[in-house]
Design an enzyme around this catalytic site. Structure first.
Site, PDB file in Angstrom:
ATOM      1  N   TYR A 173       0.866  -1.191   0.000  1.00 31.79           N
ATOM      2  CA  TYR A 173       0.000   0.000   0.000  1.00 31.79           C
ATOM      3  C   TYR A 173       0.895   1.230   0.000  1.00 31.79           C
ATOM      4  O   TYR A 173       1.913   1.280   0.711  1.00 31.79           O
ATOM      5  CB  TYR A 173      -0.902   0.033   1.235  1.00 31.79           C
ATOM      6  CG  TYR A 173      -1.675   1.334   1.375  1.00 31.79           C
ATOM      7  CD1 TYR A 173      -2.928   1.481   0.812  1.00 31.79           C
ATOM      8  CD2 TYR A 173      -1.113   2.422   2.040  1.00 31.79           C
ATOM      9  CE1 TYR A 173      -3.624   2.684   0.908  1.00 31.79           C
ATOM     10  CE2 TYR A 173      -1.802   3.629   2.142  1.00 31.79           C
ATOM     11  CZ  TYR A 173      -3.051   3.748   1.572  1.00 31.79           C
ATOM     12  OH  TYR A 173      -3.733   4.942   1.662  1.00 31.79           O
ATOM     13  N   GLU A 217      -3.262   7.662  -4.153  1.00 31.78           N
ATOM     14  CA  GLU A 217      -3.316   6.410  -3.396  1.00 31.78           C
ATOM     15  C   GLU A 217      -3.168   5.242  -4.365  1.00 31.78           C
ATOM     16  O   GLU A 217      -3.956   5.102  -5.306  1.00 31.78           O
ATOM     17  CB  GLU A 217      -4.632   6.289  -2.632  1.00 31.78           C
ATOM     18  CG  GLU A 217      -4.703   5.029  -1.773  1.00 31.78           C
ATOM     19  CD  GLU A 217      -6.001   4.933  -0.994  1.00 31.78           C
ATOM     20  OE1 GLU A 217      -5.940   4.860   0.249  1.00 31.78           O
ATOM     21  OE2 GLU A 217      -7.074   4.945  -1.625  1.00 31.78           O
TER      22      GLU A 217
END
Length: 395
Positions: A118, A206
């Site tokens: 992530y 993101e």
């Protein structure tokens, strides 16, 4: 301004961030052509078919499929385009899928060696610096990771005076447990990602997951990007990416009148001047046992027409059980707001929800007189507490 995954990846690619080869289509009949074009460029015989909507959780909702043949590509594209995709971010009503991204699958042989991470870049408002937030737990909701395994979330803060430094990118790669070719590729990825974030005037980048292939290549397998609205005048090409079909109709209408409007899930409509007073008003509603149905700041240049427009927009929400108008007259005059309320009543006709009006400041007496003499059924309040008591009584 939110943009689609395929648009976000086009920005990333401009700055040297590696992304899978892909083609976006709106007609299922184009799926086979797209898959063949990708195969010619990459040599892959497996594809991902991904719904393009402004919401996360698409895979869990059935909006992402892995196709292992041309027949699968066409079938999945036909199934997904036109579907009402429901995810944890769309609400129970879901969103209609108008297009899909067909791209090369990066899950090629050697799956035991693949890894998912992530990574996001965003502003830390507390320090006034951007941070890179990253984790070894890619593919999961970052909120879940933060709740269950917070020690697996790392943060690297960037000094805006000097930008990202090579040692910081190396630190990210090291904390992710990488070595060799994968380490070098991740260092390049991190620097390119931060550069893309900074140069595009984004408020969020993101990537979930950042994908390490079995041969140690690093890809942005997914991408969520939010561009700062205040910087769009510098990026006409990004502004052209806006997809109004993904935006709330009430918010679009409010934009036509330069109203700052955000729809919420509550039952008390708010019309306020000034963001600070709006936040205080929403707090008062919550404390009184209600829930704000919207954030609506009419601003300092409000007139009767904009107030009437705001009133109509609030009433479009069937969940609204009462409206609280809280105006402190400074730049905006209370009598203008009052005239807008009266005009809205005359235009709309019967209004079946109670309206609470609190006017203080410039021309407050004139505004109150306008409402009192209009014959409208409204509830008047002087203090915030009185307004709160009325909300508690009426809702």
């Amino acid at each position: 301004m939110n943009i689609h995954e395929y648009q976000a990846k086009s920005i990333l690619k401009q700055f040297g961030v590696a992304v899978p080869e892909g083609v976006v289509i709106e007609n299922p009949e184009k799926a086979l052509e797209a898959a063949k074009a990708i195969q010619e460029k990459t040599g892959v015989d497996t594809w991902a078919v991904k719904a393009q909507i402004h919401a996360g959780g698409r895979g869990k909702g059935g909006g992402v499929k892995i196709a292992k043949s041309f027949e699968d590509v066409k079938k999945y594209a036909s199934d997904i385009i036109g579907m009402q995709l429901i995810t944890h971010q769309t609400g129970p009503e879901g969103k209609k899928v108008n297009k899909v991204l067909i791209e090369q699958s990066i899950y090629y042989p050697g799956e035991s060696k693949i890894q998912e991470f992530y990574m996001s870049v965003l502003l830390n408002r507390g320090t006034g610096r951007s941070i890179i937030m990253y984790s070894t737990e890619g593919g999961m909701d970052i909120e879940t990771v933060a709740e269950k395994t917070p020690h697996l979330i790392f943060k690297e803060e960037i000094d805006p005076r000097v930008g990202i430094q090579a040692y910081q990118a190396r630190k990210v790669a090291f904390n992710l447990g990488l070595s060799g070719k994968a380490f070098k590729e991740m260092v390049k990825f991190v620097i390119a990602l931060y550069t893309a974030y900074e140069k595009s005037d984004a408020s969020l980048f993101e990537i979930n997951p950042v994908f390490k292939t079995s041969d140690d290549r690093i890809f942005a397998a997914d991408a969520k990007v939010n561009i700062d609205d205040n910087a769009l005048y510098r990026h006409a090409d990004y502004e052209a990416m806006r997809d109004i079909s993904e935006e709330d109709p009430a918010e679009l209408e409010a934009g036509k009148y330069n109203l700052n409007f955000i729809k919420l899930d509550g039952n008390v409509g708010c019309m306020v001047n000034g963001a600070g007073l709006a936040m205080a008003t929403m707090d008062i509603i919550k404390l009184a046992g209600g829930d704000p149905a919207n954030f609506l700041d009419v601003g300092g240049s409000a007139n009767a027409q904009t107030v009437e427009a705001g009133f109509r927009i609030i009433l479009q929400d069937p969940n609204v059980k009462a409206i609280l108008i809280n105006i402190f007259g400074g730049i905006v005059r209370c009598d203008r707001v009052a005239q807008g309320v009266v005009d809205a009543y005359k235009t709309i006709g019967t209004i079946n929800v109670p309206v609470i009006v609190r006017l203080q400041g410039t021309n407050a007496e004139e505004g109150k007189k306008l409402i009192d003499e209009s014959g409208l059924k409204v509830y008047s309040a002087i203090t915030l507490q009185e307004a709160a008591d009325l909300v508690k009584k009426l809702v």
